[in-house]
Design a protein around this motif. Structure first.
Motif, PDB file in Angstrom:
ATOM      1  N   THR A   3     -15.991  -3.414   3.812  1.00 54.48           N
ATOM      2  CA  THR A   3     -16.231  -2.534   4.974  1.00 54.48           C
ATOM      3  C   THR A   3     -14.843  -2.275   5.583  1.00 54.48           C
ATOM      4  OG1 THR A   3     -18.531  -3.191   5.145  1.00 54.48           O
ATOM      5  CG2 THR A   3     -17.478  -1.930   6.719  1.00 54.48           C
ATOM      6  N   LYS A   4     -14.136  -3.480   5.941  1.00 54.00           N
ATOM      7  CA  LYS A   4     -12.875  -3.477   6.860  1.00 54.00           C
ATOM      8  C   LYS A   4     -11.771  -2.679   6.172  1.00 54.00           C
ATOM      9  CE  LYS A   4     -10.584  -6.478  10.006  1.00 54.00           C
ATOM     10  NZ  LYS A   4     -10.464  -7.844  10.551  1.00 54.00           N
ATOM     11  N   GLU A   5     -11.676  -3.096   4.721  1.00 54.53           N
ATOM     12  CA  GLU A   5     -10.735  -2.297   3.849  1.00 54.53           C
ATOM     13  C   GLU A   5     -10.927  -0.910   3.816  1.00 54.53           C
ATOM     14  OE1 GLU A   5     -10.638  -4.328   0.276  1.00 54.53           O
ATOM     15  OE2 GLU A   5      -9.724  -6.057   1.004  1.00 54.53           O
ATOM     16  N   GLU A   6     -12.110  -0.688   3.704  1.00 57.11           N
ATOM     17  CA  GLU A   6     -12.535   1.006   3.587  1.00 57.11           C
ATOM     18  C   GLU A   6     -12.425   1.620   5.057  1.00 57.11           C
ATOM     19  OE1 GLU A   6     -16.297   3.581   2.168  1.00 57.11           O
ATOM     20  OE2 GLU A   6     -16.535   1.354   2.523  1.00 57.11           O
ATOM     21  N   LEU A   7     -12.448   0.984   5.978  1.00 54.37           N
ATOM     22  CA  LEU A   7     -12.225   1.466   7.423  1.00 54.37           C
ATOM     23  C   LEU A   7     -10.956   1.731   7.397  1.00 54.37           C
ATOM     24  CD1 LEU A   7     -13.495   2.210  10.218  1.00 54.37           C
ATOM     25  CD2 LEU A   7     -13.209   0.105  10.966  1.00 54.37           C
ATOM     26  N   GLU A   8     -10.081   0.820   6.901  1.00 54.07           N
ATOM     27  CA  GLU A   8      -8.639   0.961   7.144  1.00 54.07           C
ATOM     28  C   GLU A   8      -8.192   2.008   6.347  1.00 54.07           C
ATOM     29  OE1 GLU A   8      -6.972  -2.753   6.390  1.00 54.07           O
ATOM     30  OE2 GLU A   8      -7.590  -3.773   8.018  1.00 54.07           O
ATOM     31  N   LEU A   9      -8.607   2.271   5.236  1.00 51.29           N
ATOM     32  CA  LEU A   9      -8.430   3.344   4.319  1.00 51.29           C
ATOM     33  C   LEU A   9      -8.853   4.758   4.945  1.00 51.29           C
ATOM     34  CD1 LEU A   9      -7.188   3.824   1.661  1.00 51.29           C
ATOM     35  CD2 LEU A   9      -9.318   3.850   0.543  1.00 51.29           C
TER      36      LEU A   9
END
Length: 87
Positions: A3-9
């Motif tokens: 989720t954190k990586e997706e949010l950054e993306l």
């Protein structure tokens, strides 16, 4: 994808979408194209109507997809906050 990586993306994508270049070179012509598509009553044949309707739906889908990223950001933030509270 985490989720954190997706949010950054998605934040990175949002930055690009909100950039002046994207707005002037992509969104402005997109909206002009939609505005320039003739209406159903101006079509001479059903084939022409089908083509125009499909084209307009495609352009509107792209705009909807881009606008949906703001909602995705809110949802992912909420998901991260709730998962951190649970730990």
């Amino acid at each position: 994808m985490k989720t954190k990586e997706e949010l950054e993306l998605i934040f990175e994508l949002k930055t690009h979408i909100e950039s002046r270049a994207f707005q002037e070179l992509v969104m402005k012509p997109l909206f002009e194209e939609i505005a320039g598509i003739k209406g159903a009553y101006d079509c001479q044949t059903l084939a022409e109507l089908r083509t125009i309707k499909g084209r307009k739906q495609g352009l509107e889908f792209l705009i909807k997809l881009l606008k949906q990223k703001e909602v995705d950001i809110k949802n992912l933030k909420y998901e991260l906050e709730t998962s951190e509270e649970g730990q």
